[in-house]
Write an enzyme that holds these catalytic residues in place. Structure first.
Site, PDB file in Angstrom:
ATOM      1  N   CYS A  13       0.848  -1.191   0.000  1.00  0.00           N
ATOM      2  CA  CYS A  13       0.000   0.000   0.000  1.00  0.00           C
ATOM      3  C   CYS A  13       0.883   1.240   0.000  1.00  0.00           C
ATOM      4  CB  CYS A  13      -0.942   0.013   1.200  1.00  0.00           C
ATOM      5  SG  CYS A  13      -0.096   0.209   2.780  1.00  0.00           S
ATOM      6  N   CYS A  16       3.598   1.688   2.550  1.00  0.00           N
ATOM      7  CA  CYS A  16       4.862   0.998   2.276  1.00  0.00           C
ATOM      8  C   CYS A  16       5.807   1.915   1.502  1.00  0.00           C
ATOM      9  CB  CYS A  16       4.607  -0.276   1.475  1.00  0.00           C
ATOM     10  SG  CYS A  16       3.635  -1.530   2.343  1.00  0.00           S
ATOM     11  N   ASP A 426       9.111  32.025 -27.517  1.00  0.00           N
ATOM     12  CA  ASP A 426      10.182  32.532 -28.363  1.00  0.00           C
ATOM     13  C   ASP A 426       9.639  32.540 -29.799  1.00  0.00           C
ATOM     14  OD1 ASP A 426      12.794  33.215 -29.264  1.00  0.00           O
ATOM     15  OD2 ASP A 426      13.089  31.113 -29.819  1.00  0.00           O
TER      16      ASP A 426
END
Length: 733
Positions: A13, A16, A426
């Site tokens: 889970c 962990c 740009d």
């Protein structure tokens, strides 16, 4: 700093993954550590002078998990996980079947027409089956909970062990305390079967769903060639791709995938480059051209001189960037992980409070009810849905983006791009193509096509951008170009030579007109006047002025549509080093009203910083070369790929196909992913907010709670999988 990617086994889970991150983060020399629950991978940056890979592996093992070398594909680890879960589930189902059959007695609407053998009601038979389940099938849960306890933490294993142990030892106590008199409905051995079987089934379905989420990334892995054919002294030889080294020649036959980046030494072939360019039309590549891994030779054959090792190809870099983006978590995911880390102990306290409350309210006779409702709280509360809320969505979104030529360098890039409300462009190489395009041919006395073919004949062997623009236009119009002889190129002037037995001279006006005595000078200004931002070349044939070619850095075809899409949700501007007149002309064509021209690189960065101070989330889009300062200063830098290696290193997001439309798609994907993550988190919070009180108040049976826990995780994964079919990826931003 070195980077390390490991496959982590044994996680159950989000708690962990949070515990592993915390443990690794405390190690000396580890700069950063992130663990992705969806891909089961850990990504670290560490100082090899302070700690080693072996130390990191040892630490993960001390935390109770396994650490394997990063495999070629997460699919292998995923398949191993599915096989392990499937085997455990089969054992659990086989042992649980008699207990499930006996459980029908608790369901009046079924027990009335289902025959249940009396043997299955025997308490000692149920005890024996439950013991196998609890200590054989459930061993991995005990091991995970023990390792978490050693680290003064908790995870989903803790909840499973608590609930099944309470059910097992309470039932065992009743059986031994009242031998021969305890009834079947007073025991919870069938609840153990339900818990372990449903949890394993849920984890198996969840693993398969995550496998679908990894599908797009696996397609990228599938493009990596395992064996290549190289030229050696004794002839052609097949070797593992990992052993290919710079300078070796690779042989590619028709129908084979190209396995390296390099220059074509000999041969010609049509190549499918759709992975890199998005173009479905094959491109003709021949000696002197560049070829990339991940593309396919459709016909002909090639010999390619490798210019990098196997792990340094563009495809390898793309995969590495996708993996890193999936491992590095956005801010919202880190907040969820912190919440998941404290979720399990809070739920354990809730279960204890539930038991105490029911026991106190009903006295000693209500212990069965108190146990049942406390079990329901432990089972209904699952952090998996919360832990999967972000990782699965990020895995899908980054893989989908990679298929569209969009690479997010880290997880937070996706989150920041989704929030961008000021986008600065740009000009050269970003809004425009960055290379000259032939925009007009003006011939004095011949058809334009004739003048174009004569010019292409002498320009064909020149590498000058203007010469190549003439050749590309001739190819586009399918003009039959004759051969040329006596070709001479004058740097800064132009090219001259003979074609169809006529002398052809193409170049800048001053050079083209130089030294000619019988020149029709009055025609030159009429046919050769250049506007700002344009370049004009003159053409002469046999000493007579024949016309002019006009070139310009043209606006990208997709630019107006991209500007229209993005302008609906963000303010747009152009920041360029070009002069005001050509800059304004391009801005008008694109539909951008805010233009800052004649800006140095430092001035570009200052304009970006000014917008950020104004409270805007700024995205700067540049070509990755002279825009480095602005890309770095912006909240999120988007680099146009353009095939330049520098672009890969500059921005937070890289558009590898060098298409401006990729920016709109990147923003759409980012916003869709962030929206999906919020939906998942909202559902997980709403689920636990509603389900835990219902279980505590006695409205949920433990068996129903167990099914609900598995369903919550599956629903979160299913919602994330919708990103694979999301129409918004190609639609509105």
């Amino acid at each position: 700093m070195d980077t390390l990617r490991l496959q982590v086994t044994g996680m159950t889970c989000a708690a962990c993954s949070a515990r592993i991150e915390k443990g690794l983060g405390r190690m000396g020399g580890v700069r950063s550590a992130t663990v992705n629950m969806a891909t089961a991978q850990a990504f670290l940056q560490y100082d090899p002078a302070v700690t080693s890979e072996a130390d990191i592996r040892r630490k993960i093992e001390q935390l109770g998990y396994g650490a394997a070398e990063h495999v070629d594909s997460p699919q292998k680890a995923h398949e191993a996980e599915v096989r392990l879960l499937r085997g455990k589930l089969l054992v659990a189902v086989a042992v649980s079947l008699p207990l499930f059959w006996a459980m029908f007695a608790h369901l009046p609407f079924i027990s009335s027409f289902v025959w249940i053998p009396e043997l299955l009601f025997q308490p000692y038979l149920q005890w024996g089956l439950a013991t196998v389940l609890q200590f054989y099938v459930g061993y991995s849960f005990y091991r995970g909970a023990y390792q978490a306890l050693k680290q003064r933490s908790s995870n989903m294993d803790t909840l499973v062990v608590l609930s099944t142990s309470v059910a097992y030892f309470y039932s065992h106590y009743k059986l031994m305390r009242y031998p021969g008199t305890v009834s079947h409905d007073q025991l919870y051995f069938d609840a153990i079967a339900m818990i372990l079987t449903v949890v394993l089934l849920g984890k198996l379905l969840e693993a398969k769903a995550k496998g679908r989420a990894l599908k797009d990334l696996n397609e990228l892995y599938g493009l990596q060639i395992r064996f290549v054919r190289v030229v050696r002294d004794q002839g052609e030889e097949w070797i593992p791709a990992s052993e290919l080294r710079r300078g070796e020649q690779v042989v590619v036959a028709a129908g084979e995938w190209i396995s390296t980046d390099g220059r074509i030494a000999s041969g010609a072939a049509e190549i499918d480059e759709s992975l890199l360019t998005g173009e479905s039309v094959p491109a003709l590549r021949q000696a002197g051209d560049y070829a990339y891994s991940g593309t396919r030779c459709l016909n002909g054959s090639l010999r390619i001189r490798a210019e990098c090792d196997a792990g340094e190809t563009r495809l390898s870099r793309m995969i590495a960037m996708v993996e890193e983006a999936q491992s590095l978590k956005p801010t919202i995911a880190r907040k969820v992980d912190r919440a998941a880390a404290v979720f399990v102990p809070v739920m354990a306290l809730c279960a204890t409070a539930t038991y105490a409350g029911w026991a106190w309210a009903g006295g000693a006779s209500s212990s069965d009810e108190a146990i049942r409702y406390a079990l329901a709280v432990l089972l209904i509360a699952c952090p998996c849905a919360l832990g999967l809320a972000a990782p699965v969505s990020i895995v899908i979104a980054t893989a989908q983006a990679a298929k569209r030529g969009i690479l997010f360098k880290h997880g937070s890039a996706m989150e920041t791009l989704a929030k961008a409300d000021r986008i600065l462009f740009d000009k050269t190489g970003t809004l425009t193509e960055g290379k000259p395009r032939l925009i007009s041919v003006r011939s004095v006395r011949h058809p334009n096509a004739y003048l174009l073919k004569m010019a292409a004949a002498v320009e064909r062997n020149s590498a000058h951008p203007l010469a190549q623009a003439i050749v590309r236009e001739a190819e586009r119009l399918r003009v039959l170009v004759p051969g040329a002889s006596d070709v001479r190129e004058v740097p800064g002037g132009g090219v001259e030579g003979r074609a169809e037995d006529r002398h052809v001279r193409i170049g800048h006006p001053a050079w083209t007109l130089e030294g000619e005595r019988k020149l029709e000078r009055p025609a030159a200004p009429k046919h050769g006047a250049a506007r700002p931002g344009e370049t004009v070349l003159y053409a002469m044939i046999d000493g007579r002025f024949e016309g002019a070619f006009t070139f310009a850095d043209a606006l990208r075809d997709e630019a107006p549509e991209v500007v229209r899409r993005l302008g609906a949700t963000a303010s747009l501007g152009m920041v360029t080093g070009d002069q005001p007149e050509p800059a304004n002309a391009i801005a008008r064509q694109a539909g951008i009203g805010d233009v800052r021209a004649a800006c140095s690189p430092d001035r570009k960065a200052a304009i970006v910083e000014e917008a950020r101070r104004g409270g805007k989330v700024v995205a700067f889009v540049g070509d990755g070369n002279n825009d480095a300062a602005a890309l770095t200063t912006a909240d999120i830098g988007v680099a146009m790929g353009g095939g330049a290696g520098a672009a890969m290193q500059t921005g937070d997001v890289v558009l590898t196909r060098d298409r401006l439309s990729g920016l709109a798609d990147a923003i759409s994907i980012s916003r869709a992913a962030l929206r999906n993550i919020r939906q998942n988190i909202g559902f997980a919070i709403a689920y636990n907010t509603a389900a835990v009180p219902l279980a505590a108040l006695g409205y949920l049976d433990p068996r129903i709670a167990c099914a609900g826990m598995a369903a919550s995780s599956l629903l979160v994964v299913a919602n994330a999988l919708r990103l694979q079919r999301s129409a918004s990826f190609g639609g509105r931003a």
